[in-house]
Design a protein around this motif. Sequence first.
Motif, PDB file in Angstrom:
ATOM      1  N   ILE A  41       0.830  -1.203   0.000  1.00 25.04           N
ATOM      2  CA  ILE A  41       0.000   0.000   0.000  1.00 25.04           C
ATOM      3  C   ILE A  41       0.867   1.257   0.000  1.00 25.04           C
ATOM      4  O   ILE A  41       0.656   2.176  -0.790  1.00 25.04           O
ATOM      5  N   ILE A  42       1.848   1.289   0.887  1.00 22.08           N
ATOM      6  CA  ILE A  42       2.668   2.489   1.083  1.00 22.08           C
ATOM      7  C   ILE A  42       3.773   2.633   0.036  1.00 22.08           C
ATOM      8  O   ILE A  42       4.115   3.734  -0.371  1.00 22.08           O
ATOM      9  N   GLY A  43       4.342   1.490  -0.368  1.00 21.58           N
ATOM     10  CA  GLY A  43       5.447   1.528  -1.320  1.00 21.58           C
ATOM     11  C   GLY A  43       6.798   1.645  -0.649  1.00 21.58           C
ATOM     12  O   GLY A  43       7.790   1.966  -1.287  1.00 21.58           O
ATOM     13  N   SER A  44       6.850   1.374   0.648  1.00 17.17           N
ATOM     14  CA  SER A  44       8.099   1.483   1.395  1.00 17.17           C
ATOM     15  C   SER A  44       8.128   0.447   2.513  1.00 17.17           C
ATOM     16  O   SER A  44       7.254   0.444   3.380  1.00 17.17           O
ATOM     17  N   PHE A  45       9.148  -0.394   2.478  1.00 25.13           N
ATOM     18  CA  PHE A  45       9.279  -1.390   3.545  1.00 25.13           C
ATOM     19  C   PHE A  45       9.612  -0.722   4.874  1.00 25.13           C
ATOM     20  O   PHE A  45       9.155  -1.158   5.927  1.00 25.13           O
ATOM     21  N   HIS A  46      10.403   0.331   4.836  1.00 29.56           N
ATOM     22  CA  HIS A  46      10.770   1.030   6.070  1.00 29.56           C
ATOM     23  C   HIS A  46       9.522   1.587   6.757  1.00 29.56           C
ATOM     24  O   HIS A  46       9.318   1.383   7.963  1.00 29.56           O
ATOM     25  N   MET A  47       8.679   2.282   5.995  1.00 33.00           N
ATOM     26  CA  MET A  47       7.437   2.821   6.568  1.00 33.00           C
ATOM     27  C   MET A  47       6.503   1.699   7.005  1.00 33.00           C
ATOM     28  O   MET A  47       5.822   1.814   8.034  1.00 33.00           O
ATOM     29  N   ALA A  48       6.481   0.621   6.243  1.00 37.73           N
ATOM     30  CA  ALA A  48       5.618  -0.515   6.581  1.00 37.73           C
ATOM     31  C   ALA A  48       6.037  -1.140   7.907  1.00 37.73           C
ATOM     32  O   ALA A  48       5.187  -1.522   8.716  1.00 37.73           O
ATOM     33  N   LEU A  85      -2.830   3.476   5.238  1.00 40.59           N
ATOM     34  CA  LEU A  85      -3.470   4.570   4.509  1.00 40.59           C
ATOM     35  C   LEU A  85      -3.177   5.919   5.171  1.00 40.59           C
ATOM     36  O   LEU A  85      -2.932   6.910   4.486  1.00 40.59           O
ATOM     37  N   ASN A  86      -3.195   5.935   6.500  1.00 43.29           N
ATOM     38  CA  ASN A  86      -2.864   7.172   7.213  1.00 43.29           C
ATOM     39  C   ASN A  86      -1.430   7.597   6.930  1.00 43.29           C
ATOM     40  O   ASN A  86      -1.148   8.780   6.748  1.00 43.29           O
ATOM     41  N   ALA A  87      -0.534   6.626   6.894  1.00 45.89           N
ATOM     42  CA  ALA A  87       0.870   6.937   6.620  1.00 45.89           C
ATOM     43  C   ALA A  87       1.044   7.413   5.178  1.00 45.89           C
ATOM     44  O   ALA A  87       1.877   8.274   4.901  1.00 45.89           O
ATOM     45  N   LEU A  88       0.274   6.869   4.280  1.00 41.84           N
ATOM     46  CA  LEU A  88       0.353   7.240   2.873  1.00 41.84           C
ATOM     47  C   LEU A  88      -0.126   8.675   2.664  1.00 41.84           C
ATOM     48  O   LEU A  88       0.532   9.479   2.025  1.00 41.84           O
ATOM     49  N   SER A  89      -1.263   8.962   3.232  1.00 39.48           N
ATOM     50  CA  SER A  89      -1.816  10.306   3.088  1.00 39.48           C
ATOM     51  C   SER A  89      -3.036  10.435   3.977  1.00 39.48           C
ATOM     52  O   SER A  89      -3.880   9.546   3.998  1.00 39.48           O
TER      53      SER A  89
END
Length: 194
Positions: A41-48, A85-89
């Motif tokens: 969803i986010i496109g980033s393993f670090h953020m995930a 989703l919150n982290a994405l936007s």
Amino acid sequence: MRNGEEVKSLFFDVCSNGNMESYDLLYKLMCTKLIHFSAAIIGSFHMAEEVVSDVFIMLWQKRERLSNVRNPLMYIYVCTRNLSLNALSQRKKHVDYETLDRDALAMAPDIEHRIISTEVAQIIEKAIRELPTRCQLIFRLVKIDGLSYKEVAELLEISTKTVDAQLAVAIKKLSSAIRLSMPNDLLSAYFQLR
């Protein structure tokens, strides 16, 4: 014990008894799958990784209020989706499952424990990676993560008929791709052991 039953058992032990050992086991059982789901969803393993960490921190902090959760597996996936989703936007409420990060959907390493050889696992993973993104996500959530059609439909905000149709497409394409790319002797050996 099935994955969903094990999650349920550990979740209720955490919520009812505050058992830190069960909490650690629950985290280890679900962490990799949730990180892959979030990263798609986010496109980033670090953020995930941060999202999944936040999900489990929240779970521990609210544990006493969560003992009435009927489906802990689904609850944890929905929390992960929502925090992703919150982290994405903050404003984006709908995910286009056709544009998810394909690399993030890569199969969790534990698949090899259920497959007879690394060679077979590689052939299957290659075939899964060639599926359309949405189809791949649905296949992984149902067949690898063990969610029901209804749970996947709720999680992705689609109908169960869409889940069923996408899964049928995935299985048809995987069967064909695996038959074409797997040497006959390996294919015979694989099905004889089943």
